[in-house]
Design an enzyme around this catalytic site. Structure first.
Site, PDB file in Angstrom:
ATOM      1  N   SER A 132      -4.188  30.017   3.419  1.00  0.00           N
ATOM      2  CA  SER A 132      -5.193  29.307   4.369  1.00  0.00           C
ATOM      3  C   SER A 132      -4.792  28.791   5.718  1.00  0.00           C
ATOM      4  CB  SER A 132      -5.818  28.131   3.614  1.00  0.00           C
ATOM      5  OG  SER A 132      -6.889  27.360   4.316  1.00  0.00           O
ATOM      6  N   TYR A 145      -5.086  19.188   1.064  1.00  0.00           N
ATOM      7  CA  TYR A 145      -4.997  20.533   0.860  1.00  0.00           C
ATOM      8  C   TYR A 145      -4.246  21.365   1.960  1.00  0.00           C
ATOM      9  CZ  TYR A 145      -7.724  25.189   0.688  1.00  0.00           C
ATOM     10  OH  TYR A 145      -7.601  26.386   0.875  1.00  0.00           O
TER      11      TYR A 145
END
Length: 247
Positions: A132, A145
């Site tokens: 990501s 995250y």
């Protein structure tokens, strides 16, 4: 005709994983669909002519069973299982949620690679992780995250060095804003209104099918071509924090 090329997609029960399984099947791969939700992956496998293996990547027994199902040769591993939970600042972080993210996104990815590496070497295969852009730039509420995706990036860089003399490619795809069917909903604990607001005013965020297409591109390059890292964003997202919204 020779045997079909074999691919494993973890986290195949929804989102990017499901779209990737469909796309690889369309390219002629036999796809092993691995995920925790048996009913979903059985339906998907029936749809695409693949195989379904119930697999929680945090379970050593499940990973071992997946490796047994694969056998001696594997052309493509898409280590996709993972996701985000929560948007709390560090001061309010729920560390049980962080541990879940690390277990799935980092340890689960590493365990999947470790177990399937012999089969990948045998087939001169390719390892593809779904990272990501969150692993590249941190933001408020993203420490958990962003941390796990940064760890995945480091994992892949180290792995590429460790396998430099082996016939295995090591590839990382880092999407930006993707409007998939569950990512934001899971992250925001099922709050559909908040999940929809993430994409409010963004004319065309990426779709899970866009990332499936990208995976297929990486997976089908000639054996001497390694896509080290591929960052994919919608045109409306110039950076993690700079997104064009209308209305």
């Amino acid at each position: 005709m020779g045997e079909k090329r074999l691919a494993v997609v973890t986290g195949a029960s929804s989102g990017i994983g499901r779209a990737t399984a469909r796309r690889l099947a369309a390219d002629g791969f036999e796809v092993i669909c691995a995920a925790r939700r048996t009913d979903r992956i059985e339906a998907l496998a029936a749809e695409i002519g693949g195989r379904a293996i119930t697999c929680d990547v945090t379970s050593a027994d499940d990973i071992a069973r997946l490796a047994d199902e694969v056998g001696e040769r594997l052309d493509v591993l898409v280590a996709n299982a993972g996701g985000a939970i929560g948007t709390e600042h560090v001061a309010d972080a729920k560390f049980d949620e962080w541990r879940t993210m690390y277990d799935t996104n980092v340890i689960g990815v590493a365990a999947s690679i470790q177990a399937l590496l012999p089969a990948l070497k045998q087939a001169h295969g390719v390892i593809i992780t779904i990272g990501s852009v969150a692993g590249m730039v941190a933001y408020e509420g993203g420490a958990g995250y962003c941390g796990v995706k940064a760890a995945v990036h480091s994992l892949m860089m180290a792995l590429r060095l460790e396998l430099f003399d082996q016939p295995v490619r090591v590839c990382e795809i880092d999407p930006g804003m993707v409007k998939s069917d569950e990512f934001a909903l899971v992250r925001l604990h099922g709050d559909a209104a908040k999940a929809e607001a993430v994409y409010a005013g963004v004319d065309a965020p990426l779709t899970q099918e866009d990332i499936g297409e990208t995976v297929a591109f990486v997976a089908t390059q000639p054996e001497h071509v390694n896509i080290d890292q591929l960052v994919v964003r919608p045109r409306a997202q110039a950076a993690a924090h700079k997104i064009h919204r209308t209305g």
